[in-house]
Motif scaffolding. Structure first.
Motif, short mmCIF file in Angstrom:
data_model
loop_
_atom_site.label_atom_id
_atom_site.label_comp_id
_atom_site.label_asym_id
_atom_site.label_seq_id
_atom_site.Cartn_x
_atom_site.Cartn_y
_atom_site.Cartn_z
N GLN A 128 53.08 -81.65 58.83
CA GLN A 128 53.76 -81.41 57.56
C GLN A 128 55.12 -82.11 57.50
OE1 GLN A 128 53.95 -77.13 57.02
NE2 GLN A 128 52.24 -77.26 55.60
N PHE A 129 55.55 -82.41 56.28
CA PHE A 129 56.93 -82.84 56.07
C PHE A 129 57.53 -81.94 54.99
CE2 PHE A 129 56.84 -84.86 51.88
CZ PHE A 129 55.47 -85.02 51.69
N ARG A 130 58.87 -81.94 54.93
CA ARG A 130 59.56 -81.01 54.04
C ARG A 130 59.89 -81.68 52.70
NH1 ARG A 130 64.73 -79.79 53.49
NH2 ARG A 130 65.07 -77.80 52.46
N VAL A 131 59.60 -80.96 51.61
CA VAL A 131 59.96 -81.45 50.27
C VAL A 131 61.31 -80.86 49.90
CG1 VAL A 131 59.36 -81.34 47.80
CG2 VAL A 131 57.56 -81.66 49.51
N SER A 132 62.18 -81.73 49.39
CA SER A 132 63.52 -81.26 48.99
C SER A 132 63.63 -81.37 47.47
CB SER A 132 64.54 -82.16 49.69
OG SER A 132 65.71 -82.22 48.96
N THR A 133 64.68 -80.77 46.91
CA THR A 133 64.88 -80.90 45.47
C THR A 133 65.49 -82.27 45.11
OG1 THR A 133 66.95 -79.71 45.77
CG2 THR A 133 65.10 -78.45 44.92
N GLU A 134 65.87 -83.04 46.12
CA GLU A 134 66.40 -84.39 45.88
C GLU A 134 65.40 -85.40 46.41
OE1 GLU A 134 70.19 -84.99 45.46
OE2 GLU A 134 70.08 -82.95 44.65
N LYS A 135 65.02 -86.38 45.59
CA LYS A 135 63.93 -87.26 46.03
C LYS A 135 64.29 -88.14 47.23
CE LYS A 135 64.04 -90.93 42.49
NZ LYS A 135 64.88 -90.26 41.49
N GLU A 136 65.59 -88.48 47.39
CA GLU A 136 65.97 -89.31 48.54
C GLU A 136 65.68 -88.56 49.84
OE1 GLU A 136 67.97 -88.67 45.96
OE2 GLU A 136 68.00 -90.64 44.98
N ALA A 144 60.06 -90.35 58.05
CA ALA A 144 60.21 -89.95 59.46
C ALA A 144 58.91 -89.32 59.97
CB ALA A 144 61.38 -88.98 59.61
N ALA A 145 58.29 -88.49 59.13
CA ALA A 145 57.05 -87.82 59.55
C ALA A 145 55.92 -88.83 59.73
CB ALA A 145 56.65 -86.75 58.53
N LEU A 146 55.91 -89.87 58.88
CA LEU A 146 54.87 -90.91 59.00
C LEU A 146 54.94 -91.57 60.38
CD1 LEU A 146 54.87 -93.14 55.79
CD2 LEU A 146 52.93 -91.88 56.72
N VAL A 147 56.16 -91.94 60.75
CA VAL A 147 56.34 -92.64 62.03
C VAL A 147 56.03 -91.69 63.19
CG1 VAL A 147 58.09 -93.74 63.48
CG2 VAL A 147 58.00 -94.22 61.03
N ARG A 148 56.43 -90.44 63.04
CA ARG A 148 56.22 -89.46 64.12
C ARG A 148 54.75 -89.11 64.29
NH1 ARG A 148 56.14 -84.10 63.15
NH2 ARG A 148 57.22 -84.35 61.16
N THR A 149 54.00 -89.01 63.17
CA THR A 149 52.64 -88.45 63.27
C THR A 149 51.53 -89.49 63.15
OG1 THR A 149 52.53 -88.00 60.89
CG2 THR A 149 53.44 -86.26 62.27
N ARG A 150 51.84 -90.67 62.60
CA ARG A 150 50.83 -91.73 62.42
C ARG A 150 49.52 -91.21 61.81
NH1 ARG A 150 53.11 -95.89 62.93
NH2 ARG A 150 54.79 -96.20 64.37
N PRO A 151 49.59 -90.68 60.59
CA PRO A 151 48.39 -90.07 60.00
C PRO A 151 47.37 -91.10 59.52
CG PRO A 151 50.13 -90.12 58.39
CD PRO A 151 50.73 -90.66 59.66
N ARG A 152 46.14 -90.67 59.40
CA ARG A 152 45.09 -91.50 58.79
C ARG A 152 45.11 -91.29 57.28
NH1 ARG A 152 39.40 -92.15 60.39
NH2 ARG A 152 39.08 -94.03 59.16
N LEU A 153 45.49 -90.07 56.88
CA LEU A 153 45.47 -89.73 55.46
C LEU A 153 46.69 -88.87 55.13
CD1 LEU A 153 43.63 -89.78 52.85
CD2 LEU A 153 42.74 -87.58 53.61
N VAL A 154 47.26 -89.14 53.94
CA VAL A 154 48.34 -88.30 53.41
C VAL A 154 47.74 -87.55 52.22
CG1 VAL A 154 50.54 -88.33 52.18
CG2 VAL A 154 50.17 -89.90 54.11
N ARG A 174 53.73 -96.62 49.21
CA ARG A 174 54.06 -97.90 49.85
C ARG A 174 54.33 -97.69 51.34
NH1 ARG A 174 58.62 -99.24 47.41
NH2 ARG A 174 57.72 -99.20 45.33
N LEU A 175 55.11 -96.66 51.64
CA LEU A 175 55.43 -96.37 53.04
C LEU A 175 54.15 -96.02 53.82
CD1 LEU A 175 58.59 -94.13 52.49
CD2 LEU A 175 58.56 -96.37 53.63
N ALA A 176 53.30 -95.19 53.22
CA ALA A 176 52.07 -94.76 53.90
C ALA A 176 51.17 -95.96 54.18
CB ALA A 176 51.33 -93.73 53.05
N HIS A 177 51.01 -96.83 53.18
CA HIS A 177 50.15 -98.00 53.37
C HIS A 177 50.69 -98.91 54.47
CE1 HIS A 177 48.07 -97.61 49.16
NE2 HIS A 177 47.64 -96.74 50.04
N ALA A 178 52.01 -99.02 54.52
CA ALA A 178 52.61 -99.87 55.56
C ALA A 178 52.29 -99.33 56.96
CB ALA A 178 54.12 -99.97 55.35
N GLU A 179 52.05 -98.04 57.05
CA GLU A 179 51.72 -97.43 58.35
C GLU A 179 50.21 -97.28 58.53
OE1 GLU A 179 53.79 -96.79 60.81
OE2 GLU A 179 55.54 -97.38 59.61
N GLY A 180 49.42 -97.83 57.58
CA GLY A 180 47.95 -97.80 57.72
C GLY A 180 47.31 -96.50 57.27
#
Ligand code: PLP
Length: 395
Positions: A128-136, A144-154, A174-180
């Motif tokens: 899991q990753f955390r959703v904030s009220t600010e998009k940044e 950070a979670a993408l790099v840490r977990t290397r998921p197949r699917l989001v 875009r970020l997810a696709h860059a990590e496959g």
């Protein structure tokens, strides 16, 4: 053309209560209901006589719906709801044991339950990753979670059902696709709230429904599978309509080997369907489209800004949603100091006839500003919340 008074005149039940819960179920405008009712009556009275006519009408709705979503009609399957679409992708995706799926900490059971089934049956691991009220902040947590977990699917919602926060999906994809990783988007709370172009968002798969912000019939939904991902998903179920049949269907001679799934998203549709509902959905899309999608989105965001302005300095009222309009939506979660969300929700209905929904985390109530919501509706909500906040301080 959008005009609030004319819009409300087509929703007679608004005279009896304040309806602020489109986030759970939309309410149907009379012109849409008339067309839906007519379709139900014709389908049930004439049966097979009108089947072909109904199927053609359903295909026209597929084209209109695809246009609304910015995709090709071959990429859309009709489903009964959002959960159908999510569950179908998760049941069809070629996971290997140990693959990871990344999701957010603000998902609906429609996402969480099919995910937990995938964990149990396919041996995938949930992150899991955390959703904030600010998009940044959301974007950073996701990256950070993408790099840490290397998921197949989001698997993620476009708009959170807990706080109404709108996620930066285009960047996240875009970020997810860059990590496959591939991306499955839950649009249950976004389609109909504001224009959504799935091709621009770049997602691989998406699911949504017709019964919330499209204010169409209950029991309608869609699954979007981007063309280049179609062969990746082998449907878990098969039936007439979902395959290319190289045999004479009248003789029912079939050796069981020489067939394949359809080359479009209709590989997920089979058997006799309730086409009248699809026609009702088409009527809902046409009706809202005639008011103007941009006008609807502007109206909803203006109301949310107005509500925030009214409540932000109140010492006993907590605003749990985004502070900037572009990070939020027409869905807003509020709390009142000293009031549990469950009790607050009950009292708002019983004492003030305001329809809203309780939220557990954060502890409060969720209100939906829809295309028919007026400042008077929100005035009644604000007066009720202020009264209840004062009541708590006295007691
Ligand atoms: C974000 C989200 N996803 C999915 C659902 C479930 O949708 P459906 O009933 O169309 O399966 C909801 C319903 O509230 C929701 O808010």
């Amino acid at each position: 053309m959008y005009d609030l008074a004319s819009v409300r005149a087509q929703l007679p039940t608004l005279r009896s209560f304040t309806y602020l819960n489109t986030g759970t179920l939309g309410i149907m405008a009379e012109p849409v209901l008339a067309r839906y009712r007519e379709a139900v009556e014709r389908a049930q009275r004439f049966g097979h006589l009108v089947l072909e006519e109904f199927q053609e009408a359903s295909e026209r709705v597929r084209v209109e719906f695809a246009e609304l979503l910015g995709v090709r009609s071959e990429e859309l399957a009709f489903t009964g709801n959002t959960t159908d679409g999510i569950a179908l992708v998760l049941a069809s995706f070629p996971f290997a044991a140990g693959d990871r799926i990344l999701t957010s900490d603000q998902e609906h059971p429609a996402v969480l339950l099919p995910l937990t089934l995938a964990c149990r049956r396919r041996g995938v691991v949930l992150e899991q990753f955390r959703v904030s009220t600010e998009k940044e902040e959301t974007r950073e947590a996701f990256a950070a979670a993408l790099v840490r977990t290397r998921p197949r699917l989001v698997v993620v919602s476009h708009v959170s059902c807990e706080t109404g926060v709108r996620l930066p999906i285009e960047d996240m994809t875009r970020l997810a696709h860059a990590e496959g990783a591939r991306v499955l988007l839950d649009t249950a709370q976004s389609i109909g709230q504001f224009p959504v172009n799935l091709a621009t968002l770049g997602v691989d798969f998406a699911a949504g429904n017709g019964h919330k912000w499209l204010h169409g019939p209950q029991g309608t939904g869609f699954l979007y599978v981007r063309q280049d991902n179609l062969d990746l998903l082998e449907p878990p179920l098969v039936g007439d309509g979902s395959v290319v049949t190289p045999f004479d269907r009248h003789s029912f001679q079939f050796d069981g080997t020489n067939w394949s799934f359809r080359g479009d998203a209709r590989r997920f549709e089979y058997g006799t369907r309730d086409v009248a509902r699809v026609i009702g959905l088409g009527a809902a899309i046409e009706y809202l489209g005639s008011l103007g999608w941009e006008a609807i989105a502007r109206h909803q965001l203006r109301l949310v800004a107005w509500l925030r302005e009214r409540l932000q300095h109140h010492p006993a009222i907590c605003w749990y949603s985004a502070t900037r309009a572009e990070d939020g939506s027409g869905l807003v979660t509020l709390g009142v100091t000293g009031w549990d969300g469950e009790r607050l929700s009950r009292v708002l209905w019983e004492a003030y006839r305001i329809v809203q929904r309780r939220v557990q985390v954060p502890n409060g109530v969720r209100v939906s500003c829809a295309y028919f919501t007026s400042e008077d509706d929100l005035d009644r909500l604000v007066a009720a919340l202020e009264e209840l906040a004062g009541y708590h301080q006295l007691s």
